[in-house]
Write a protein that holds these residues in place. Structure first.
Motif, mmCIF file in Angstrom:
data_model
loop_
_atom_site.group_PDB
_atom_site.id
_atom_site.type_symbol
_atom_site.label_atom_id
_atom_site.label_comp_id
_atom_site.label_asym_id
_atom_site.label_seq_id
_atom_site.Cartn_x
_atom_site.Cartn_y
_atom_site.Cartn_z
ATOM 1 N N SER A 102 0.707 -1.270 0.060
ATOM 2 C CA SER A 102 0.023 0.017 -0.126
ATOM 3 C C SER A 102 0.778 1.208 0.073
ATOM 4 O O SER A 102 2.007 1.243 0.524
ATOM 5 N N VAL A 103 0.505 2.361 -0.920
ATOM 6 C CA VAL A 103 1.238 3.474 -0.844
ATOM 7 C C VAL A 103 0.542 4.535 -0.178
ATOM 8 O O VAL A 103 -0.739 4.896 -0.428
ATOM 9 N N GLU A 105 -0.950 7.842 1.826
ATOM 10 C CA GLU A 105 -1.266 9.329 1.305
ATOM 11 C C GLU A 105 -0.038 10.329 2.015
ATOM 12 O O GLU A 105 0.485 9.947 2.904
ATOM 13 N N LEU A 109 2.310 9.510 5.194
ATOM 14 C CA LEU A 109 3.853 9.533 4.975
ATOM 15 C C LEU A 109 4.468 10.408 5.736
ATOM 16 O O LEU A 109 5.894 10.288 6.318
ATOM 17 N N ALA A 182 7.109 -1.310 -1.857
ATOM 18 C CA ALA A 182 6.505 0.020 -2.530
ATOM 19 C C ALA A 182 6.248 1.071 -1.371
ATOM 20 O O ALA A 182 6.473 2.236 -1.858
ATOM 21 N N ARG A 183 5.781 0.765 -0.216
ATOM 22 C CA ARG A 183 5.797 1.711 0.865
ATOM 23 C C ARG A 183 6.983 2.288 1.168
ATOM 24 O O ARG A 183 6.957 3.485 1.285
ATOM 25 N N ALA A 185 9.557 2.581 -0.600
ATOM 26 C CA ALA A 185 10.182 3.349 -1.905
ATOM 27 C C ALA A 185 9.060 4.828 -1.743
ATOM 28 O O ALA A 185 9.735 5.972 -1.890
ATOM 29 N N ALA A 186 7.989 4.691 -1.272
ATOM 30 C CA ALA A 186 7.141 6.122 -1.330
ATOM 31 C C ALA A 186 7.806 6.952 -0.252
ATOM 32 O O ALA A 186 7.579 8.234 -0.554
ATOM 33 N N VAL A 187 8.047 6.525 1.003
ATOM 34 C CA VAL A 187 8.622 7.262 1.999
ATOM 35 C C VAL A 187 9.972 8.089 1.682
ATOM 36 O O VAL A 187 10.076 9.095 1.559
ATOM 37 N N ASP A 189 10.991 8.647 -1.547
ATOM 38 C CA ASP A 189 10.622 9.670 -2.707
ATOM 39 C C ASP A 189 9.763 10.802 -2.192
ATOM 40 O O ASP A 189 10.097 12.005 -2.377
ATOM 41 N N HIS A 190 9.060 10.675 -1.056
ATOM 42 C CA HIS A 190 8.171 11.709 -0.310
ATOM 43 C C HIS A 190 9.392 12.652 0.115
ATOM 44 O O HIS A 190 9.230 13.951 0.323
#
Length: 288
Positions: A102-103, A105, A109, A182-183, A185-187, A189-190
């Motif tokens: 899950s990515v 919001e 983040l 994926a979670r 990676a999102a952190v 990138d954020h």
């Protein structure tokens, strides 16, 4: 409570629902749920028993070859300790699996970033969270001791830190090493971290190998079989001959290949003449 991959798979499949251990005192409570490579296992009972009371049915339910084999196994280590019979059942998939995929919001983040900051501030060795995430992103499927050395940490401390990240779904354990979820990676990138770019080797195309155990994964990887499609280029005999590929790994490898519509090379070759004959019969039966 350590269990071999074959034992875990048997519990998940409903073939085993007991385990026996020699402990000074109970180490598990009824209702405890343990995260394992196959998902959640729940403890349904914990009872102290006499070795003389064990039966052939107990041995079957524990996955032992015989009652004699069960008793010999219990007598091999710490025979002076009492024996406990532990009831076990499969309690479903590990919830961290869905969490990893899950990515979040933006607000979540920010909350994850604040949690990582707290971990860094509480660490006597200094900030480590982002460096660990970035290292795993850079070097997936790399042995924990090698990653720990790159971080200047001892392996147990490094693994403990990675477990904290895994609890939040930011990393995933592989048979060898880890990978960023994926979670995770999102952190990164954020927060604007520079992640490996075009110079990084492209991931191997194809269907990833299932969890087979480190020895089997190493053996397949050494032969270049890093995906199920690459495994399908080998014969079953070639895979069986690899050191570290036992019945457990072969069974789960075959199940994953069946699910992906793949077979070993020799099986595919045997099937081709049959398909050709069938096609010929159908063609001959068609009206001119």
């Amino acid at each position: 409570m350590q269990m071999r991959p074959a034992e875990l798979a048997a519990i998940r499949d409903g073939e085993v629902d007991l385990a026996f251990r020699r402990w000074e005192q109970p180490r598990l409570r009824v209702g405890t749920r343990m995260r394992t490579a196959v998902g959640l296992l729940e403890v349904t009972s914990v009872d102290r028993v006499a070795v003389s009371s064990l039966s052939a049915a107990d041995a079957r339910r524990a996955g032992a070859a015989s009652l004699t084999a069960l008793r010999q196994g219990l007598d091999r280590v710490h025979p002076e300790r009492p024996v406990y019979r532990i009831g076990l059942r499969y309690a479903g998939a590990d919830p961290r699996q869905a969490l990893r995929e899950s990515v979040p919001e933006a607000a979540e983040l920010d909350a994850i970033s604040a949690w990582l900051d707290r971990l860094d501030r509480a660490s006597p060795a200094g900030p480590w969270t982002r460096a660990t995430l970035l290292l795993i992103d850079e070097l997936p499927a790399t042995r924990a001791p090698d990653l720990a050395r790159r971080m200047g940490r001892d392996t147990p401390a490094f693994k403990q830190n990675v477990r904290k990240l895994k609890e939040r779904g930011l990393t995933e354990s592989l048979d060898i090493g880890y990978r960023l979820s994926a979670r995770g990676a999102a952190v990164l990138d954020h927060e604007g971290h520079r992640r490996p770019g075009p110079g990084r080797p492209e991931p191997e195309p194809g269907t990833p190998l299932p969890h087979l155990g480190a020895a089997a994964t190493r053996a397949l990887t050494a032969r270049g079989a890093v995906s199920l499609e690459r495994v399908a280029e080998l014969s079953e005999a070639e895979v069986k001959e690899m050191h570290g590929v036992g019945p457990y790994a072969l069974r789960h490898l075959r199940a994953a290949m069946d699910a992906a519509g793949l077979t070993f090379r020799d099986e595919a070759e045997r099937a081709r003449p049959e398909r050709a004959i069938t096609a010929g019969v159908v063609a001959d039966d068609l009206p001119a």
